[in-house]
Design a protein around this motif. Structure first.
Motif, mmCIF file in Angstrom:
data_model
loop_
_atom_site.group_PDB
_atom_site.id
_atom_site.type_symbol
_atom_site.label_atom_id
_atom_site.label_comp_id
_atom_site.label_asym_id
_atom_site.label_seq_id
_atom_site.Cartn_x
_atom_site.Cartn_y
_atom_site.Cartn_z
ATOM 1 N N LYS A 122 -1.657 -9.982 -6.381
ATOM 2 C CA LYS A 122 -2.336 -9.457 -5.033
ATOM 3 C C LYS A 122 -1.455 -7.955 -5.140
ATOM 4 C CE LYS A 122 0.670 -11.373 -1.572
ATOM 5 N NZ LYS A 122 1.557 -12.296 -2.400
ATOM 6 N N GLY A 123 -2.171 -6.866 -4.423
ATOM 7 C CA GLY A 123 -1.626 -5.554 -4.606
ATOM 8 C C GLY A 123 -2.342 -4.326 -4.146
ATOM 9 N N ALA A 124 -2.183 -3.186 -4.531
ATOM 10 C CA ALA A 124 -2.689 -2.146 -3.788
ATOM 11 C C ALA A 124 -2.875 -1.029 -5.058
ATOM 12 C CB ALA A 124 -2.032 -1.514 -2.652
ATOM 13 N N VAL A 125 -3.690 -0.044 -4.870
ATOM 14 C CA VAL A 125 -4.057 0.796 -5.876
ATOM 15 C C VAL A 125 -4.083 2.241 -5.011
ATOM 16 C CG1 VAL A 125 -5.417 1.855 -7.570
ATOM 17 C CG2 VAL A 125 -5.644 -0.442 -7.300
ATOM 18 N N SER A 126 -3.292 3.110 -5.626
ATOM 19 C CA SER A 126 -3.099 4.602 -5.117
ATOM 20 C C SER A 126 -3.449 5.443 -6.252
ATOM 21 C CB SER A 126 -1.661 4.902 -4.492
ATOM 22 O OG SER A 126 -1.691 6.219 -3.985
ATOM 23 N N GLN A 127 -4.032 6.446 -5.999
ATOM 24 C CA GLN A 127 -4.633 7.583 -6.979
ATOM 25 C C GLN A 127 -4.362 8.897 -6.129
ATOM 26 O OE1 GLN A 127 -8.660 5.493 -7.552
ATOM 27 N NE2 GLN A 127 -8.405 6.444 -9.562
ATOM 28 N N GLU A 177 0.928 -1.353 0.011
ATOM 29 C CA GLU A 177 -0.184 -0.052 -0.041
ATOM 30 C C GLU A 177 0.997 1.078 -0.169
ATOM 31 O OE1 GLU A 177 -2.340 -3.356 2.345
ATOM 32 O OE2 GLU A 177 -0.212 -2.434 2.255
ATOM 33 N N GLN A 178 1.874 1.165 0.761
ATOM 34 C CA GLN A 178 2.876 2.269 0.718
ATOM 35 C C GLN A 178 3.778 2.439 -0.093
ATOM 36 O OE1 GLN A 178 2.112 4.631 2.883
ATOM 37 N NE2 GLN A 178 1.869 3.941 4.975
ATOM 38 N N ALA A 200 0.147 -1.227 -7.992
ATOM 39 C CA ALA A 200 1.450 -1.964 -7.488
ATOM 40 C C ALA A 200 1.087 -3.273 -6.926
ATOM 41 C CB ALA A 200 2.212 -1.107 -6.402
ATOM 42 N N TYR A 201 1.918 -4.389 -7.404
ATOM 43 C CA TYR A 201 1.597 -5.582 -7.028
ATOM 44 C C TYR A 201 2.776 -6.204 -5.943
ATOM 45 C CZ TYR A 201 -1.524 -6.229 -10.757
ATOM 46 O OH TYR A 201 -2.751 -6.399 -11.524
#
Length: 278
Positions: free
Chosen positions: A272-277, A243-244, A266-267
């Motif tokens: 699996k991973g995270a999304v930042s906008q 996430e970071q 980002a994976y």
């Protein structure tokens, strides 16, 4: 009779490579058993196969640092539940890692490869299965990625599980969107910038010799320390969770593209991973 399980699990780990140094990696596991049918008409129950294999992988190589003991310039020492690894990069710079012993796995091979690790694991895993299982074959395969990816290592001090280990890692795809359009050029640029990178946390960084980075922390499993050349490191101001990492990348891209809407996927290894906008 043969029994197979494709993509039974995946393993995420780091290892030492003779020229590239510390590398994060993610492999999918394909398993095949050979044996006689039991009274239930099975070689082995799929539930048993998955449970035994996953538990063994999780407790042995997943989220660990794999060290090929036959590689040049490797030195491994064990004392009081700790293992220390020392090695020299081809350019003569040093690598040191000290961790609780379960976080470092010595593998009696010259090089960590999918084939060498499959044979090393097979020889130990076969003994766990019922007597009807007469043979076992396994394959490790990297995820097929159509696009940019990078290998990274890290450690999460605040994690309760094995992610707290200071030198484990992943092979991860990266997706970057500007104004809702995929930008392959930026993806390739960041993948190249973070090629075989160690993503450190600034607060874990200690004083060290010029050109070297040292990271140290105490986590629930014990004391961890890692030293490697600065050119293989990239620090962020937070724990290096996915996430970071996604947030860090999105913020960095926004700095150079302030008028664009930025989204980063980002994976962390496979699927699996995270999304930042921003």
């Amino acid at each position: 009779m043969k029994l197979f399980v494709n993509n039974l699990t995946n393993v995420d780990f780091s290892y030492l490579h003779s020229s590239r140094g510390l590398m994060g990696e993610s492999w999918l596991l394909q398993l095949e058993l050979d044996g006689a049918l039991n009274e239930q008409g099975m070689v082995c129950d799929f539930g048993v196969v998955k449970k035994l294999t996953r538990e063994w992988m999780d407790s042995t190589i997943d989220h660990a640092l794999l060290v090929p003991t036959k590689m040049n310039d490797i030195k491994i020492e064990h004392a009081l539940g700790q293992t220390r690894v020392d090695w020299l990069y081809p350019n003569g710079k040093s690598f040191h890692c000290q961790s609780p012993s379960k976080a470092i796995v010595a593998v009696d091979v010259e090089e960590i490869t999918p084939e060498a690790m499959a044979e090393w694991c097979r020889a130990q895993l076969i003994a766990l299965f019922p007597q009807e299982v007469r043979g076992l074959n396994l394959r490790f395969v990297p995820e097929v990625i159509d696009g940019a990816f990078y290998h990274y290592s890290h450690g999460l001090q605040q994690h309760d599980g094995n992610c707290q280990r200071i030198a484990h890692g992943h092979r991860s795809r990266i997706e970057i969107f500007l104004n809702n359009e995929r930008n392959h050029k930026l993806e390739q640029e960041w993948a190249a910038r973070w090629h075989d990178i160690y993503i450190g946390t600034s607060a874990h960084r200690k004083e060290s010799a010029e050109g070297m980075n040292t990271y140290e922390y105490r986590a629930p499993q014990g004391e961890f320390s890692l030293t490697l050349p600065t050119e293989y490191c990239s620090d962020i101001d937070t724990e290096s969770t996915v996430e970071q990492i996604a947030r860090h990348l999105a913020a960095r891209i926004k700095q150079i593209r302030p008028l664009d809407d930025v989204m980063v996927r980002a994976y962390e290894g496979v699927g699996k991973g995270a999304v930042s906008q921003v």
